[in-house]
Design an enzyme around this catalytic site. Structure first.
Site, short mmCIF file in Angstrom:
data_model
loop_
_atom_site.label_atom_id
_atom_site.label_comp_id
_atom_site.label_asym_id
_atom_site.label_seq_id
_atom_site.Cartn_x
_atom_site.Cartn_y
_atom_site.Cartn_z
N HIS A 22 8.43 8.22 2.14
CA HIS A 22 7.45 9.26 1.80
C HIS A 22 6.39 8.71 0.84
CE1 HIS A 22 5.53 12.88 0.30
NE2 HIS A 22 5.76 12.40 -0.92
N HIS A 80 1.56 8.35 0.43
CA HIS A 80 0.63 8.32 -0.70
C HIS A 80 -0.20 7.05 -0.83
CE1 HIS A 80 1.90 12.02 -2.75
NE2 HIS A 80 3.16 11.71 -2.46
N SER A 98 4.03 12.02 6.07
CA SER A 98 5.34 11.38 6.19
C SER A 98 6.36 12.27 6.91
CB SER A 98 5.87 11.01 4.80
OG SER A 98 6.09 12.17 4.02
N GLU A 108 -0.08 16.73 -1.62
CA GLU A 108 1.10 16.74 -0.74
C GLU A 108 0.86 17.40 0.62
OE1 GLU A 108 3.66 15.02 -1.10
OE2 GLU A 108 3.79 14.59 -3.24
FE FE Z 1 4.80 13.01 -2.64
#
Ligand code: FE
Ligand code: PHE
Length: 261
Positions: A126, A131, A191, A172
């Site tokens: 993730h 990110h 993700s 997010e």
């Molecule tokens: Fe995150």
């Protein structure tokens, strides 16, 4: 806070950083990372924003768990960011301090095979896949730096809960309007095997134009797909909308009830 988390915090420094110890990953973990990567790689051309797609292409990151140091070298050259390895979730002030210094904390451990579709805590897949690529995008990179500084301020103002909602609905789970239609830039979406397509194309969730005060006020649910997503026009737009001093905004919103997700 760390008691219920599964990472090994015993060797972490004061700023919660650890060695990545890349040699300690098992072959099966590299293979699982590759499986996760390959599944998402099929989805992202259709659902991810252009900036993310371009950045991941330059990373050649799909074959094994990446070496943070070598990615940091590229990142530093491009936007001045670097990756810092951490055992998992870290306290707010430590997290914000890293961001405010252009260091992005990435969890070192990988999920178990039975967590292929869903994991509660962020893992290296993730954190890295979701990110890190956008840290190569200059405007996004600057925005996250500002967010980190804003986070330290929110700690002082006891407003982290509100600021965390903004993070949730942008960094997010954020969507962006692009010439190709709605695309995802939020790491939780990029993700995710299931929620990425859901967020972009399913008819059920609401997709609202980004509204700063609404995101600061809206609670979120961490254990199911979102019912509302917020859509930005561009990273410049997000940067502009979050530029004002939040101090008076926090003071005002504090007196209002939170909004349901
Ligand atoms: Fe995150
Ligand atoms: N402008 C915000 C403040 O004054 C800081 C911030 C910047 C927050 C960018 C989020 C994103 O607190």
């Amino acid at each position: 806070m760390t008691a219920s988390l599964r990472g090994d915090y015993s060797r972490a420094a004061k700023d919660y950083s650890v060695e990545q110890d890349w040699g300690a990953y098992a072959t099966a973990e590299h293979a699982l990372f590759k499986r996760l990567f390959d599944r998402q790689a099929k989805l992202v051309p259709r659902y991810a924003c252009r900036e993310w797609i371009e950045a991941i292409a330059g990373l050649e990151a799909g074959n094994e768990i990446p070496k943070f140091d070598s990615v940091s070298k590229k990142l530093r050259a491009k936007t001045g960011w670097e990756i810092v390895a951490v055992p998992g979730l870290i306290p707010d002030d430590a997290f914000f301090t890293h961001l405010a210094n252009r260091r992005f904390p990435v969890t070192v451990w990988l999920r178990k095979p039975e967590e292929f579709d869903y994991i509660v805590e962020p893992d290296v897949f993730h954190d890295f896949f979701g990110h890190v690529p956008l840290l190569f995008e200059p405007v996004y990179a600057d925005h996250l730096h500002e967010y980190g500084k804003g986070g330290l301020k929110a700690v002082r103002l006891d407003a982290v809960k509100m600021l965390a909602r903004l993070y949730w609905y942008t960094i997010e789970f954020g969507l962006m309007r692009t010439p190709q239609g709605i695309r995802a830039y939020g790491a939780g979406l990029l993700s995710s095997g299931g929620e990425l397509a859901y967020a972009v194309t399913d008819e059920k969730p609401a997709r609202k134009n980004f509204d700063l005060e609404q995101t600061l006020r809206t609670d979120y649910q961490i254990d199911k797909y979102q019912t509302t997503y917020f859509v930005i026009e561009s990273f410049e737009h997000l940067m502009r909308e979050t530029a004002p001093d939040f101090t008076p905004i926090y003071a005002r919103l504090r007196t209002l009830p939170a909004l349901a997700p």
